[in-house]
Design an enzyme around this catalytic site. Structure first.
Site, PDB file in Angstrom:
ATOM      1  N   GLY A  12       0.778  -1.233   0.000  1.00 63.22           N
ATOM      2  CA  GLY A  12       0.000   0.000   0.000  1.00 63.22           C
ATOM      3  C   GLY A  12       0.807   1.279   0.000  1.00 63.22           C
ATOM      4  O   GLY A  12       0.322   2.320   0.473  1.00 63.22           O
ATOM      5  N   ASN A  14       1.535   3.000  -2.647  1.00 66.00           N
ATOM      6  CA  ASN A  14       0.835   3.929  -3.549  1.00 66.00           C
ATOM      7  C   ASN A  14      -0.400   4.515  -2.867  1.00 66.00           C
ATOM      8  O   ASN A  14      -0.705   5.700  -3.028  1.00 66.00           O
ATOM      9  CB  ASN A  14       0.456   3.225  -4.859  1.00 66.00           C
ATOM     10  CG  ASN A  14       1.635   3.141  -5.804  1.00 66.00           C
ATOM     11  OD1 ASN A  14       2.014   4.132  -6.435  1.00 66.00           O
ATOM     12  ND2 ASN A  14       2.235   1.971  -5.898  1.00 66.00           N
ATOM     13  N   LEU A  91      -4.073  -6.942  -7.189  1.00 68.83           N
ATOM     14  CA  LEU A  91      -3.791  -8.149  -7.979  1.00 68.83           C
ATOM     15  C   LEU A  91      -5.051  -8.879  -8.437  1.00 68.83           C
ATOM     16  O   LEU A  91      -4.970  -9.954  -9.022  1.00 68.83           O
ATOM     17  CB  LEU A  91      -2.875  -9.089  -7.189  1.00 68.83           C
ATOM     18  CG  LEU A  91      -1.464  -8.534  -6.937  1.00 68.83           C
ATOM     19  CD1 LEU A  91      -0.645  -9.473  -6.069  1.00 68.83           C
ATOM     20  CD2 LEU A  91      -0.740  -8.254  -8.249  1.00 68.83           C
ATOM     21  N   ILE A  94      -9.820  -7.500 -12.782  1.00 70.45           N
ATOM     22  CA  ILE A  94     -11.073  -6.752 -12.632  1.00 70.45           C
ATOM     23  C   ILE A  94     -12.148  -7.365 -13.527  1.00 70.45           C
ATOM     24  O   ILE A  94     -11.972  -7.466 -14.743  1.00 70.45           O
ATOM     25  CB  ILE A  94     -10.859  -5.255 -12.983  1.00 70.45           C
ATOM     26  CG1 ILE A  94      -9.724  -4.675 -12.114  1.00 70.45           C
ATOM     27  CG2 ILE A  94     -12.140  -4.459 -12.766  1.00 70.45           C
ATOM     28  CD1 ILE A  94      -9.904  -4.839 -10.614  1.00 70.45           C
ATOM     29  N   ASN A 108      -5.146   2.469 -13.249  1.00 75.21           N
ATOM     30  CA  ASN A 108      -4.211   1.478 -12.706  1.00 75.21           C
ATOM     31  C   ASN A 108      -2.801   2.044 -12.795  1.00 75.21           C
ATOM     32  O   ASN A 108      -2.492   2.806 -13.706  1.00 75.21           O
ATOM     33  CB  ASN A 108      -4.310   0.198 -13.544  1.00 75.21           C
ATOM     34  CG  ASN A 108      -3.351  -0.878 -13.068  1.00 75.21           C
ATOM     35  OD1 ASN A 108      -3.273  -1.182 -11.877  1.00 75.21           O
ATOM     36  ND2 ASN A 108      -2.596  -1.459 -13.991  1.00 75.21           N
ATOM     37  N   HIS A 110       1.052   0.850 -13.399  1.00 75.57           N
ATOM     38  CA  HIS A 110       1.857  -0.289 -13.852  1.00 75.57           C
ATOM     39  C   HIS A 110       3.335   0.107 -13.801  1.00 75.57           C
ATOM     40  O   HIS A 110       3.692   1.186 -14.289  1.00 75.57           O
ATOM     41  CB  HIS A 110       1.460  -0.698 -15.278  1.00 75.57           C
ATOM     42  CG  HIS A 110       2.237  -1.873 -15.758  1.00 75.57           C
ATOM     43  ND1 HIS A 110       1.947  -3.167 -15.360  1.00 75.57           N
ATOM     44  CD2 HIS A 110       3.335  -1.958 -16.537  1.00 75.57           C
ATOM     45  CE1 HIS A 110       2.825  -3.988 -15.901  1.00 75.57           C
ATOM     46  NE2 HIS A 110       3.679  -3.286 -16.624  1.00 75.57           N
ATOM     47  N   ASP A 151      -3.558  -4.113 -19.331  1.00 73.96           N
ATOM     48  CA  ASP A 151      -2.641  -2.971 -19.545  1.00 73.96           C
ATOM     49  C   ASP A 151      -2.805  -2.336 -20.923  1.00 73.96           C
ATOM     50  O   ASP A 151      -1.840  -1.814 -21.497  1.00 73.96           O
ATOM     51  CB  ASP A 151      -1.169  -3.404 -19.349  1.00 73.96           C
ATOM     52  CG  ASP A 151      -0.911  -3.981 -17.961  1.00 73.96           C
ATOM     53  OD1 ASP A 151      -1.596  -3.561 -17.005  1.00 73.96           O
ATOM     54  OD2 ASP A 151      -0.025  -4.845 -17.834  1.00 73.96           O
ATOM     55  N   GLU A 181       6.154   6.026  -9.536  1.00 75.76           N
ATOM     56  CA  GLU A 181       4.786   5.657  -9.139  1.00 75.76           C
ATOM     57  C   GLU A 181       4.170   6.642  -8.155  1.00 75.76           C
ATOM     58  O   GLU A 181       3.034   7.087  -8.333  1.00 75.76           O
ATOM     59  CB  GLU A 181       4.778   4.258  -8.520  1.00 75.76           C
ATOM     60  CG  GLU A 181       5.160   3.172  -9.506  1.00 75.76           C
ATOM     61  CD  GLU A 181       5.088   1.785  -8.894  1.00 75.76           C
ATOM     62  OE1 GLU A 181       4.246   1.550  -8.023  1.00 75.76           O
ATOM     63  OE2 GLU A 181       5.890   0.924  -9.304  1.00 75.76           O
TER      64      GLU A 181
HETATM   65  C1  GRF Z   1       3.564  -1.358  -7.410  1.00 78.13           C
HETATM   66  O1  GRF Z   1       4.832  -1.654  -7.951  1.00 78.13           O
HETATM   67  C2  GRF Z   1       2.582  -1.169  -8.519  1.00 78.13           C
HETATM   68  O2  GRF Z   1       3.113  -0.596  -9.657  1.00 78.13           O
HETATM   69  C3  GRF Z   1       2.170  -2.577  -8.804  1.00 78.13           C
HETATM   70  O3  GRF Z   1       2.136  -3.205  -7.540  1.00 78.13           O
HETATM   71  C4  GRF Z   1       3.002  -2.518  -6.636  1.00 78.13           C
HETATM   72  C5  GRF Z   1       2.174  -2.095  -5.454  1.00 78.13           C
HETATM   73  O4  GRF Z   1       2.894  -1.588  -4.390  1.00 78.13           O
HETATM   74  N1  GRF Z   1       0.963  -2.604  -9.582  1.00 78.13           N
HETATM   75  P1  GRF Z   1       2.145  -0.934  -3.156  1.00 78.13           P
HETATM   76  O5  GRF Z   1       1.172  -1.956  -2.603  1.00 78.13           O
HETATM   77  O6  GRF Z   1       1.453   0.316  -3.607  1.00 78.13           O
HETATM   78  O7  GRF Z   1       3.241  -0.642  -2.170  1.00 78.13           O
END
Ligand code: GRF
Length: 215
Positions: A12, A14, A91, A94, A108, A110, A151, A181
């Site tokens: 988490g 992000n 993960l 969807i 999303n 990526h 994607d 990110e």
């Molecule tokens: C990130 O690398 C994102 O790009 C990918 O999964 C990872 C998630 O990391 N889709 P977090 O849970 O946000 O730390």
């Protein structure tokens, strides 16, 4: 106010960047109405709880069929009435009914520069392993709208990160998270919340777009 539901599966970071962005005012006009996780042990849930955000946990393992889980996933999300669904390290594949119910309203993150190193099987550390195996000199991250493909939806923002010759998949992953990110995901949400984004002919147009002055 843009109401967002954030879907997570793991650490988490992000999600944290979004929470921090809202608090700091770099993401404006935005409220997180729900954090959804398919994994009850996701640390992202603790981050949500610490920020006082409602959470929902549903695991496909607890349902008799994928169809049943998909229906529950759809119900939980639609009940939260989000304007935008944010996949932040989510993960879960969807379900089509969710994609159809939220056209160009799911985004999303990526961890590569789409269309390189993406599609089926390119998730988590695998992405960075493939980048290093190929000897690519540059990677990065992409925020895109989600369509029925993997994607394949319209690209909103991208940010490059240079690959080092001594990178491991882990070190590259860490730098891409920190430098790309956690920057482009909050920025994309702020642009959407302020109605700066339209999608025309499968491509994203950003109002007043200046790539040199974006991040
Ligand atoms: C990130 O690398 C994102 O790009 C990918 O999964 C990872 C998630 O990391 N889709 P977090 O849970 O946000 O730390």
């Amino acid at each position: 106010m843009l109401k967002i539901a954030v879907c997570v599966s793991g650490g988490g970071t992000n999600l944290q960047a979004i929470i921090d962005g809202i608090k700091a005012g770099t993401i404006t006009n935005t409220e997180i109405v729900l954090v959804f996780s398919n994994n009850k042990n996701a640390y992202a849930l603790e981050r949500a709880a610490a920020a006082g955000i409602p959470t929902a946990v549903r695991s496909p393992k607890d349902y008799a069929s994928r169809g049943e889980f998909n229906r529950e996933f759809y119900n939980v999300l639609t009940e939260a009435k989000p304007d935008l669904i944010v996949l932040a390290g989510c993960l879960v594949v969807i379900p089509e009914e969710v994609v159809k119910a939220f056209p160009n309203r799911i985004i999303n993150i990526h961890p590569s520069l789409i269309p390189s190193f993406c599609g089926t099987g390119f998730y988590g550390l695998h992405v960075h392993e493939k980048v290093l195996e190929r000897g690519a000199r540059v990677s990065g991250a992409t925020v895109h709208f989600v369509d029925e493909g993997t994607d394949t939806g319209p690209i909103i923002l991208q940010k490059p990160v240079m690959v080092r010759q001594d990178d491991s998949p882990q070190s590259l992953q860490k730098r891409i998270m920190e430098q790309a990110e956690w920057v482009i995901m909050p920025k994309a949400i702020d642009l959407i919340a302020n109605n700066k984004i339209t999608v025309t002919d499968g491509k994203v147009i950003i109002e007043d777009y200046d790539p040199d002055d974006l991040f």
